[in-house]
Design a protein around this motif. Sequence first.
Motif, PDB file in Angstrom:
ATOM      1  N   ASP A   1       3.273   0.012 -13.363  1.00 29.24           N
ATOM      2  CA  ASP A   1       4.749   0.517 -13.131  1.00 29.24           C
ATOM      3  C   ASP A   1       5.700  -1.053 -12.624  1.00 29.24           C
ATOM      4  N   MET A   2       5.904  -1.604 -12.189  1.00 35.36           N
ATOM      5  CA  MET A   2       6.792  -2.390 -11.454  1.00 35.36           C
ATOM      6  C   MET A   2       6.356  -3.847 -12.541  1.00 35.36           C
ATOM      7  N   PRO A   3       5.508  -4.324 -12.935  1.00 31.67           N
ATOM      8  CA  PRO A   3       5.835  -5.667 -13.714  1.00 31.67           C
ATOM      9  C   PRO A   3       5.985  -4.765 -15.058  1.00 31.67           C
TER      10      PRO A   3
ATOM     11  N   TRP B   1       3.342  -5.495  -5.653  1.00 27.60           N
ATOM     12  CA  TRP B   1       4.878  -4.771  -5.977  1.00 27.60           C
ATOM     13  C   TRP B   1       5.702  -3.732  -4.541  1.00 27.60           C
ATOM     14  N   GLU B   2       6.649  -3.139  -5.098  1.00 29.35           N
ATOM     15  CA  GLU B   2       6.548  -2.345  -3.298  1.00 29.35           C
ATOM     16  C   GLU B   2       7.137  -1.215  -4.475  1.00 29.35           C
TER      17      GLU B   2
END
Length: 143
Positions: free
Chosen positions: A90-92, A81-82
């Motif tokens: 974080d993004m998940p 993820w960026e």
Amino acid sequence: MIGGMKIHQERIDLPARGRGLWNVTEPVAAVVARSGVHTGLCTVFLQHTSAGLVIQENADPSVLRDFAKWIARVAPESAEWEHDEEGPDDMPAHLRAALNRSSETIPVSDGRLALGTWQALYLWEHRMRPRSRSVVVHVAGIT
């Protein structure tokens, strides 16, 4: 009182916990009881973007474990993820929260949350590290 309606609002600061489904029915029900509303609606709003709210089964813990397995497959931490400023979860966590709701509305009947026999309100924490979370509980109705 506003035109026969009673409106009550409180913010609940929930204890820091890590990933999982955490039953928050009791503190929300306590706000409803303090409100004095007999018949109306209770809206619970979560003030965060990496956790969610869900009304789900409260009798068989395997339901909650299966939810955790399912969402881990939908938004895995292993993906590149960026957005990873705060770590690999974080993004998940944001993606998982997008599949939940940031608010739930529950009827109030006889001064109590009108949840079904096997229902509870859960805060679904998607971050690994324990974080404090806040919900705003808004109760409106007649006394």
